[in-house]
Design an enzyme around this catalytic site. Structure first.
Site, PDB file in Angstrom:
ATOM      1  N   GLY A 102     -15.400-125.013  16.927  1.00 51.13           N
ATOM      2  CA  GLY A 102     -16.180-123.898  17.469  1.00 51.13           C
ATOM      3  C   GLY A 102     -17.661-124.184  17.668  1.00 51.13           C
ATOM      4  N   ASN A 160     -11.655-122.748  12.490  1.00 48.44           N
ATOM      5  CA  ASN A 160     -12.041-123.879  11.648  1.00 48.44           C
ATOM      6  C   ASN A 160     -13.530-124.180  11.784  1.00 48.44           C
ATOM      7  OD1 ASN A 160      -9.273-124.019  11.382  1.00 48.44           O
ATOM      8  ND2 ASN A 160      -9.192-126.242  11.600  1.00 48.44           N
ATOM      9  N   ASP A 172      -5.592-129.595   6.377  1.00 46.61           N
ATOM     10  CA  ASP A 172      -6.076-129.576   7.762  1.00 46.61           C
ATOM     11  C   ASP A 172      -5.678-130.889   8.448  1.00 46.61           C
ATOM     12  OD1 ASP A 172      -7.538-128.779  10.012  1.00 46.61           O
ATOM     13  OD2 ASP A 172      -9.448-129.507   9.204  1.00 46.61           O
TER      14      ASP A 172
HETATM   15 ZN   LIG Z   1      -9.206-129.454  14.105  1.00 47.18          ZN
END
Ligand SMILES: [Zn+2]
Length: 289
Positions: free
Chosen positions: A211, A231, A82
């Site tokens: 989110g 994510n 990530d």
């Molecule tokens: Zn991110």
């Protein structure tokens, strides 16, 4: 089942109208909480390690553990880097056996982002690893504690996205459409029409970062308009912290490993709730068919 690429996951998600959750692994407890939730819910899942978390997760030591757990899982799992920001981190993830990497060049100029992302996709695709990139910029750091708001001037431009995807051949594209990393200050407002235009222009599975604060309906609208990977980190981390703060309410004789199991259960619940919202529950069945 078991270890798959990000491309396989997002292709299945796009085709069957759900999103795969990508959850950050920062230690053994998070790894087990995420995989247990995935197996109990029959849900495909992404185990991601952020470059910004390399001080928690030493890839040399820990990636064999993550990969072994992913291979054993009864659901499809991708192991993903990530927010790879440096070339050495990307190469390290490739060499460690990750099946997917994100290169985050979102603070670079469009041209520079294309050049650097293209370099990564050539290398990763040569060894069967998928690539996610970011265009536009989702503000806030990974696990940032200070609440933030989205900056519309940094939102993804659909025309640029079309050029970017065509030139870089990325497998998934992270977009900026109104979210921030970490906690949102106030209520986030997603730019769904923009998301629809990006999907139309790129035809590639899209990724939503940051989110926290979105409603179930927001997530569902995002998925209906092209988001295939979401994510999650802050919600899981906060749920663990809530449990940790409740330690004084537990019987005195509670031991450390017993307590950590409770923390793990709390994270597992947070992951399960997200899987339910994202529509990925039960999707291990019929995956890729
Ligand atoms: Zn991110």
């Amino acid at each position: 089942m078991a270890l798959v690429s990000l491309r396989e996951l997002v292709t299945d998600a796009s085709r069957r109208g759900y999103a795969v959750g990508s959850f950050n692994v920062v230690n053994m407890d998070t790894l087990q909480a995420i995989l247990q939730a995935a197996e109990e819910n029959g849900s495909p899942v992404i185990l991601s390690v952020a470059e910004g978390h390399f001080h928690f997760v030493d890839l040399d030591e820990f990636s064999p553990v993550i990969l072994k757990a992913a291979e054993k899982a009864r659901v499809p799992v991708a192991v993903h880097l990530d927010h790879g920001q440096t070339f050495p981190a990307i190469v390290k993830a490739l060499r460690s056996g990750f099946t997917s990497v994100m290169f985050d060049g979102s603070l670079l100029s469009l041209e520079e982002n294309i050049t650097r992302t293209r370099e990564i996709t050539r290398m990763a695709h040569a060894v069967g690893v998928s690539v996610e990139a970011e265009l536009g910029h989702v503000t806030g750091g990974e696990g940032d504690a200070s609440p933030g708001v989205a900056d519309p001037s940094l939102y993804t431009d659909p025309k640029e996205a079309a050029i970017f995807v065509q030139k870089t051949e990325v497998d998934a594209l992270a977009v900026a459409v109104g979210t921030v990393h970490g906690i949102y200050k106030g209520k986030p407002e997603l730019d769904i029409p923009r998301l629809a235009r990006i999907r139309e222009a790129t035809q590639v599975p899209l990724v939503l970062h940051g989110g926290s604060g979105l409603s179930d309906a927001d997530f569902q609208a995002a998925i209906a308009n092209g988001i295939a990977k979401i994510n999650v980190y802050t919600d899981m981390s906060q749920r663990a912290m809530q449990k940790i703060r409740s330690v004084d309410t537990l019987p005195q004789e509670t031991g450390f490993p017993e307590f950590m199991c409770l923390v793990k259960e709390a994270m597992q619940e947070a992951v399960t709730e997200k899987m339910q919202i994202f529509g990925s529950v039960g999707k291990a069945t019929g995956f890729g068919s």
